[in-house]
Design an enzyme around this catalytic site. Structure first.
Site, PDB file in Angstrom:
ATOM      1  N   SER A   1      31.528 -21.985 -47.486  1.00 19.07           N
ATOM      2  CA  SER A   1      31.178 -23.079 -48.386  1.00 19.07           C
ATOM      3  C   SER A   1      31.946 -22.912 -49.703  1.00 19.07           C
ATOM      4  CB  SER A   1      29.663 -23.112 -48.597  1.00 19.07           C
ATOM      5  OG  SER A   1      29.269 -24.322 -49.191  1.00 19.07           O
TER       6      SER A   1
ATOM      7  N   HIS B   1      26.541 -27.413 -41.499  1.00 17.05           N
ATOM      8  CA  HIS B   1      26.879 -26.474 -42.563  1.00 17.05           C
ATOM      9  C   HIS B   1      26.053 -25.194 -42.457  1.00 17.05           C
ATOM     10  CE1 HIS B   1      29.048 -25.862 -46.296  1.00 17.05           C
ATOM     11  NE2 HIS B   1      27.940 -25.492 -46.926  1.00 17.05           N
TER      12      HIS B   1
END
Length: 387
Positions: A216, A329
């Site tokens: 991320s 994610h």
């Protein structure tokens, strides 16, 4: 009562409703994630994690006894926690887990950065080890005193793992966290490099065998690192960002927009470009792997690893893309178990290949030279559109 973060710890404390003053109820290098207590707070049950413990229950009995077997209120305030569970005792007794070493160092502008070093179980300062710099995401998050399976596994494979909390990290106060606003990535990169230098100075790191990874925000910084230094022999960017502008148009997380940039990309074109790793793609010489979830809408692959992968393939820089179907994610945290295993195997496999020279034929899937494209002569013929 509430849990608050301070310098990598998650601390259970009571707060004065009038002044806001905090009184820590327990101490130690640990992270408390959950707690329950009756209204009078006389007993508290809470979960504790450390680098070698995962979520065990503890009891803090703060209730003073009656006069027949009483203790004073001051004694109850100094009550010691009692461990209720040891759920991983059997499993962990078979493993050689190591406690990370906490360090602190000065960055380029004098800021103190806290970090940890996870060492192999049979560590010897007389030997030279490969190093993996692991960068956390967020960027407003923090490493700390919790169990990090990933770091323990890398250390067990013979790597020293450095995991720092650069500027922008939480648990160090508002000023430290917010200093990166409109400057991310930037000086946090310098904090990370200062940490690598600090560990190398200790004499047990082979500076020709440096790896870097992160997910991320850490994936964004991994891309940034390889575009601004060639000191790393391999990199793995996970659920990353390559182009801030493309991310702005496609990501599901719109709340970041006012915080990271002063306007949209069509008004702040130069700033978006200057802080996008893809801008520096011609400076990348580091072999790279990209770990992507096909259902990731927080950092969409098309705004991150796919762009980097295609550009590096075109430039003939060794690169591999590992795509996980149906993963969001949250791949590394709550993805399908077999995907989480494969993810970690690929990350360490990539470092094994480029840092240790381990043969990995599965990563040598493309010819060294570009396959020539046969073109028909177009002289006197109308051009054919691409299919």
């Amino acid at each position: 009562m509430e849990v608050y973060g301070k310098e990598g710890k998650a601390i259970l404390a009571s707060f004065d409703a009038t002044t806001g003053a905090a009184s820590d109820l327990v101490s130690g290098n640990q992270a408390i994630s959950r707690f329950r207590a009756p209204n009078d707070g006389s007993k508290i049950v809470y979960t504790v994690s450390t680098p070698t413990r995962v979520g065990d229950l503890f009891l803090l009995d703060r209730q003073p006894r009656n006069d027949r077997g009483s203790r004073s209120l001051s004694e109850s305030a100094n009550a010691q926690p009692r461990q209720l569970t040891d759920v991983n005792k059997e499993l962990f007794s078979k493993l050689n887990l190591t406690e990370p070493e906490e360090i602190s160092y000065k960055s380029f502008d004098g800021k103190t950065i806290q970090a940890w070093i996870q060492k192999p179980p049979d560590f010897s300062p007389a030997k030279k080890y490969p190093l993996i710099l692991n960068i956390h995401g967020g960027p407003h998050a923090a490493y700390g005193y919790i169990f990090e399976h990933e770091f323990q596994w890398m250390a067990a494979k013979g790597y020293v793992v450095l995991f720092p909390n650069p500027r922008g990290s939480t648990t160090y106060g508002q000023d430290f966290g917010n200093v990166i606003q409109y400057h991310y990535p930037g000086d946090d990169f310098k904090d990370l490099m200062a940490g690598v230098d600090e560990v190398i100075k200790r004499g047990y790191i082979d500076d020709k065998k440096l790896g870097v990874t992160g997910g991320s925000g850490g994936g964004l910084l991994t891309n940034w690192v390889v575009g601004h230094t060639t000191r790393f022999a391999a990199a793995v960017a996970q659920r990353d960002i390559a182009s801030w502008a493309h991310w702005w148009y496609t990501a599901d997380f719109t709340l970041f927009q006012p915080a990271w940039f002063k306007g949209p990309p069509f008004d702040q074109e130069e700033d978006f470009k200057a802080r996008s790793p893809i801008t520096y793609i011609k400076d990348v010489k580091t072999p790279m792997m990209f770990i992507l979830g096909e259902a990731d809408y927080r950092t969409p692959p098309g705004a991150g690893g796919e762009e980097m992968f295609r550009a590096l393939k075109f430039r003939k820089i060794p690169t591999v893309m590992v795509r996980f179907p149906n993963e969001s994610h949250e791949l590394s945290r709550s993805g399908q178990p077999w995907h989480r295993v494969e993810r970690l195997q690929n990350i360490v496999g990539w470092f094994d290949h480029w840092l240790l020279g381990t043969p990995k034929p599965e990563y040598e899937v493309a010819p060294r030279d570009e396959v020539p494209i046969k073109r028909e002569s177009t002289e006197g013929k109308p051009a054919k559109p691409p299919r």
